[in-house]
Design an enzyme around this catalytic site. Structure first.
Site, PDB file in Angstrom:
ATOM      1  N   ASP A 118       0.843  -1.188   0.000  1.00 41.60           N
ATOM      2  CA  ASP A 118       0.000   0.000   0.000  1.00 41.60           C
ATOM      3  C   ASP A 118       0.883   1.244   0.000  1.00 41.60           C
ATOM      4  O   ASP A 118       1.851   1.321   0.750  1.00 41.60           O
ATOM      5  CB  ASP A 118      -0.914  -0.014   1.231  1.00 41.60           C
ATOM      6  CG  ASP A 118      -2.047   0.981   1.104  1.00 41.60           C
ATOM      7  OD1 ASP A 118      -2.419   1.338  -0.032  1.00 41.60           O
ATOM      8  OD2 ASP A 118      -2.567   1.410   2.147  1.00 41.60           O
ATOM      9  N   HIS A 125      -3.600  14.221   0.818  1.00 41.69           N
ATOM     10  CA  HIS A 125      -3.751  13.333   1.974  1.00 41.69           C
ATOM     11  C   HIS A 125      -2.524  13.420   2.884  1.00 41.69           C
ATOM     12  O   HIS A 125      -2.646  13.557   4.105  1.00 41.69           O
ATOM     13  CB  HIS A 125      -3.965  11.895   1.501  1.00 41.69           C
ATOM     14  CG  HIS A 125      -3.959  10.882   2.599  1.00 41.69           C
ATOM     15  ND1 HIS A 125      -4.976  10.788   3.533  1.00 41.69           N
ATOM     16  CD2 HIS A 125      -3.056   9.921   2.927  1.00 41.69           C
ATOM     17  CE1 HIS A 125      -4.694   9.806   4.383  1.00 41.69           C
ATOM     18  NE2 HIS A 125      -3.547   9.267   4.043  1.00 41.69           N
ATOM     19  N   GLU A 192     -10.098   4.151   4.155  1.00 37.46           N
ATOM     20  CA  GLU A 192      -9.238   4.870   3.235  1.00 37.46           C
ATOM     21  C   GLU A 192      -9.688   4.518   1.830  1.00 37.46           C
ATOM     22  O   GLU A 192      -9.633   3.359   1.422  1.00 37.46           O
ATOM     23  CB  GLU A 192      -7.750   4.523   3.470  1.00 37.46           C
ATOM     24  CG  GLU A 192      -7.248   5.082   4.805  1.00 37.46           C
ATOM     25  CD  GLU A 192      -5.739   5.027   4.973  1.00 37.46           C
ATOM     26  OE1 GLU A 192      -5.082   4.269   4.241  1.00 37.46           O
ATOM     27  OE2 GLU A 192      -5.241   5.756   5.844  1.00 37.46           O
ATOM     28  N   GLU A 194      -9.270   4.118  -1.845  1.00 32.45           N
ATOM     29  CA  GLU A 194      -8.078   3.936  -2.675  1.00 32.45           C
ATOM     30  C   GLU A 194      -8.437   3.207  -3.967  1.00 32.45           C
ATOM     31  O   GLU A 194      -9.530   2.666  -4.114  1.00 32.45           O
ATOM     32  CB  GLU A 194      -7.023   3.100  -1.915  1.00 32.45           C
ATOM     33  CG  GLU A 194      -6.624   3.693  -0.572  1.00 32.45           C
ATOM     34  CD  GLU A 194      -5.359   3.084  -0.003  1.00 32.45           C
ATOM     35  OE1 GLU A 194      -4.570   2.508  -0.785  1.00 32.45           O
ATOM     36  OE2 GLU A 194      -5.165   3.185   1.224  1.00 32.45           O
ATOM     37  N   ASP A 226      -8.941   0.542   2.418  1.00 34.74           N
ATOM     38  CA  ASP A 226      -7.914   0.163   3.390  1.00 34.74           C
ATOM     39  C   ASP A 226      -8.424   0.554   4.779  1.00 34.74           C
ATOM     40  O   ASP A 226      -8.096   1.612   5.311  1.00 34.74           O
ATOM     41  CB  ASP A 226      -6.609   0.889   3.043  1.00 34.74           C
ATOM     42  CG  ASP A 226      -5.521   0.673   4.068  1.00 34.74           C
ATOM     43  OD1 ASP A 226      -5.565  -0.353   4.779  1.00 34.74           O
ATOM     44  OD2 ASP A 226      -4.619   1.530   4.170  1.00 34.74           O
ATOM     45  N   ARG A 230      -7.361   3.824  13.659  1.00 34.22           N
ATOM     46  CA  ARG A 230      -6.445   4.953  13.884  1.00 34.22           C
ATOM     47  C   ARG A 230      -5.799   4.929  15.269  1.00 34.22           C
ATOM     48  O   ARG A 230      -4.652   5.368  15.427  1.00 34.22           O
ATOM     49  CB  ARG A 230      -7.192   6.274  13.705  1.00 34.22           C
ATOM     50  CG  ARG A 230      -7.769   6.477  12.332  1.00 34.22           C
ATOM     51  CD  ARG A 230      -6.704   6.573  11.275  1.00 34.22           C
ATOM     52  NE  ARG A 230      -7.277   6.778   9.957  1.00 34.22           N
ATOM     53  CZ  ARG A 230      -6.634   6.523   8.822  1.00 34.22           C
ATOM     54  NH1 ARG A 230      -5.389   6.046   8.851  1.00 34.22           N
ATOM     55  NH2 ARG A 230      -7.207   6.722   7.662  1.00 34.22           N
ATOM     56  N   GLN A 233      -3.155   2.265  15.197  1.00 31.51           N
ATOM     57  CA  GLN A 233      -2.092   2.743  14.292  1.00 31.51           C
ATOM     58  C   GLN A 233      -1.210   3.795  14.977  1.00 31.51           C
ATOM     59  O   GLN A 233       0.015   3.750  14.892  1.00 31.51           O
ATOM     60  CB  GLN A 233      -2.747   3.324  13.042  1.00 31.51           C
ATOM     61  CG  GLN A 233      -1.775   3.796  11.961  1.00 31.51           C
ATOM     62  CD  GLN A 233      -2.505   4.468  10.785  1.00 31.51           C
ATOM     63  OE1 GLN A 233      -3.729   4.530  10.743  1.00 31.51           O
ATOM     64  NE2 GLN A 233      -1.740   4.965   9.846  1.00 31.51           N
ATOM     65  N   LYS A 246      -3.944  -1.982  10.412  1.00 30.76           N
ATOM     66  CA  LYS A 246      -4.432  -2.088   9.035  1.00 30.76           C
ATOM     67  C   LYS A 246      -4.617  -3.532   8.578  1.00 30.76           C
ATOM     68  O   LYS A 246      -5.360  -3.777   7.618  1.00 30.76           O
ATOM     69  CB  LYS A 246      -3.445  -1.412   8.096  1.00 30.76           C
ATOM     70  CG  LYS A 246      -3.254   0.065   8.415  1.00 30.76           C
ATOM     71  CD  LYS A 246      -3.103   0.854   7.189  1.00 30.76           C
ATOM     72  CE  LYS A 246      -2.991   2.337   7.483  1.00 30.76           C
ATOM     73  NZ  LYS A 246      -3.912   3.085   6.641  1.00 30.76           N
ATOM     74  N   THR A 250      -8.759  -5.657   4.314  1.00 28.07           N
ATOM     75  CA  THR A 250      -8.692  -4.723   3.186  1.00 28.07           C
ATOM     76  C   THR A 250      -9.726  -5.201   2.176  1.00 28.07           C
ATOM     77  O   THR A 250      -9.677  -6.356   1.760  1.00 28.07           O
ATOM     78  CB  THR A 250      -7.289  -4.729   2.540  1.00 28.07           C
ATOM     79  OG1 THR A 250      -6.312  -4.453   3.545  1.00 28.07           O
ATOM     80  CG2 THR A 250      -7.196  -3.710   1.426  1.00 28.07           C
ATOM     81  N   THR A 341      -4.537   6.567   0.125  1.00 24.73           N
ATOM     82  CA  THR A 341      -5.792   7.301   0.249  1.00 24.73           C
ATOM     83  C   THR A 341      -5.870   8.418  -0.784  1.00 24.73           C
ATOM     84  O   THR A 341      -4.929   9.192  -0.938  1.00 24.73           O
ATOM     85  CB  THR A 341      -5.895   7.928   1.648  1.00 24.73           C
ATOM     86  OG1 THR A 341      -5.637   6.917   2.606  1.00 24.73           O
ATOM     87  CG2 THR A 341      -7.263   8.542   1.871  1.00 24.73           C
ATOM     88  N   GLU A 355      -9.435  12.704   7.899  1.00 25.03           N
ATOM     89  CA  GLU A 355      -9.356  14.039   7.294  1.00 25.03           C
ATOM     90  C   GLU A 355     -10.717  14.732   7.274  1.00 25.03           C
ATOM     91  O   GLU A 355     -10.811  15.937   7.517  1.00 25.03           O
ATOM     92  CB  GLU A 355      -8.830  13.932   5.863  1.00 25.03           C
ATOM     93  CG  GLU A 355      -7.415  13.414   5.762  1.00 25.03           C
ATOM     94  CD  GLU A 355      -7.137  12.906   4.355  1.00 25.03           C
ATOM     95  OE1 GLU A 355      -6.686  13.696   3.532  1.00 25.03           O
ATOM     96  OE2 GLU A 355      -7.399  11.708   4.086  1.00 25.03           O
TER      97      GLU A 355
END
Ligand code: CA
Length: 406
Positions: A118, A125, A192, A194, A226, A230, A233, A246, A250, A341, A355
């Protein structure tokens, strides 16, 4: 009724023909390679056999892997054959019984995912994340960002097809103000938005794949979510990058859109603001633009919250492929790599809740209440389209997933 008289402009018309894998209900539940036309799927292997096609060995399979491994010339030849089968009346008659309504079939992960990588290719981003997590930094981008496409190796075994429920992961988290880490279900579960690129033709270990060979190795693309915890992470990622935040899931769309269906969507990437090393320098490739104009839409419980434009991505998929092999790492059939992202320059073009809510500071107002991060029961759906021939849209298969309690 086979879907030979689609309305003009159907985004899944004969100009598109994405590939997937499906099974029928009942005793004959074998997986088959399918090609989507409108809201039907054609049993591609059955059609090849009915028409005595030389491509039957590639299409009468339980996954796309044999086709993926066949390479660019064969990909284009098979696509030309399929286009004829669904548009030429004599062929149409022979395969009419091999179409099934999408509502009657089960869609499966269409290929065996080999390695999964990834990236982090959207400047918007990366700048947003930098401002959120490193507000005191002089530059919101890290010093390497404009010199190489940043990426990490992910977990291919937990790539799942659209429609698969996502169990809320548990893990360690520790806010800077907490005295000690705690363990439990993630309270900051995110998405995310993607695009995933699917590698077909492998490469030899020790031999980098140059920029210009992108289309020889990459078969097509799909939408990819994805999912990201948070809180997990944030506590684990320094200094080696994403890990358990993560790797729990997916999601990818059930349909792989061949690059051959996206020629009209090719577009120049944003202007490069820093000189690039030769293996990444695509400035001389004006005739072979490496970007793709894909218009993505992110919906939570059916409510659109964002429309990220893929054309704004700073690093192209060709540069990412060149970078991930420049050290001699080989490609395998079924390798999947995510773009990173996708976030555009404006607030409603951001591809993550991190975001969109500015790390929870500004909740989204949805018809069913406020959201900072995902709640159990939330259904997230990514959809997209690209400009096609004659102004017709090329639809990308959606990727959807529902959060269930862990
Ligand atoms: Ca990502």
């Amino acid at each position: 009724m086979p879907p030979f008289d689609l309305p003009e402009g159907d985004p899944f018309g004969a100009h598109n023909l994405p590939y997937g894998v499906f099974s029928l209900p009942g005793p004959d539940s074998a997986r088959r390679v399918g090609v989507r036309l409108g809201d039907h799927v054609l049993d591609a292997g059955g059609a090849a056999q009915a028409l005595d096609s030389p491509y039957a060995p590639l299409l009468a399979q339980e996954s796309l892997n044999a086709l993926l491994a066949a390479g660019r010339t064969t990909w284009s030849d098979v696509r030309r054959a399929l286009t004829a089968w669904v548009t030429v009346p004599a062929h149409q008659e022979a395969i009419a019984d091999l179409f099934h309504p999408l509502s009657s079939v089960t869609l499966h992960l269409p290929f065996d995912v080999a390695d999964y990588v990834d990236f982090y290719a959207s400047e918007n981003h990366a700048r947003n994340v930098g401002q959120i997590f490193r507000p005191d930094a002089e530059d919101s981008l890290t010093p390497n960002w404009k010199h190489l496409p940043i990426g990490y190796h992910g977990r291919s075994g937990t790539v799942v097809v659209s429609g698969t429920d996502v169990v809320r992961p548990s893990g360690q988290r520790k806010a800077p103000t907490d005295p000690a880490p705690v363990f439990g279900p993630s309270v900051r579960l995110d998405i995310e938005a993607e695009v995933g690129f699917v590698v077909g033709r492998p490469s030899a270990m020790g031999t980098p794949v140059p920029l210009g060979d992108f289309r020889e190795h990459v078969f097509g693309l799909c939408l990819l979510n994805d999912w990201s915890a948070r809180d997990v992470q944030a506590w684990e990622y320094v200094p080696l990058g994403p890990f358990l935040g993560k790797s729990f899931a997916t999601s990818v769309s059930a349909w792989i859109t061949p690059l051959d269906a996206l020629d009209e969507a090719r577009t120049a990437p944003p202007e490069r603001t820093h000189p690039l090393l030769p293996y990444l320098d695509d400035s001389g490739d004006a005739a072979e633009p490496g970007g793709y104009d894909l218009r993505i839409s992110v919906a939570i419980n059916g409510h659109v919250v964002s429309e990220p434009p893929f054309s704004t991505m700073y690093w192209t998929a060709a540069q990412q492929l060149a970078h991930m092999t420049v050290n001699g790492a080989s490609l395998r059939t079924g390798d999947l790599y995510g773009s990173g992202t996708v976030s555009g320059p404006t607030e409603r073009e951001r591809g993550s809740l991190l975001e969109l809510t500015w790390n929870g500071r500004d909740p989204l107002e949805l018809p069913d209440g406020k959201r900072t991060f995902l709640e159990d029961g939330d259904v997230v759906t990514l959809s997209a389209w690209a400009p096609g021939p004659g102004g017709v849209r090329v639809g990308l298969g959606e990727v959807t997933g529902r959060i269930v309690a862990g």
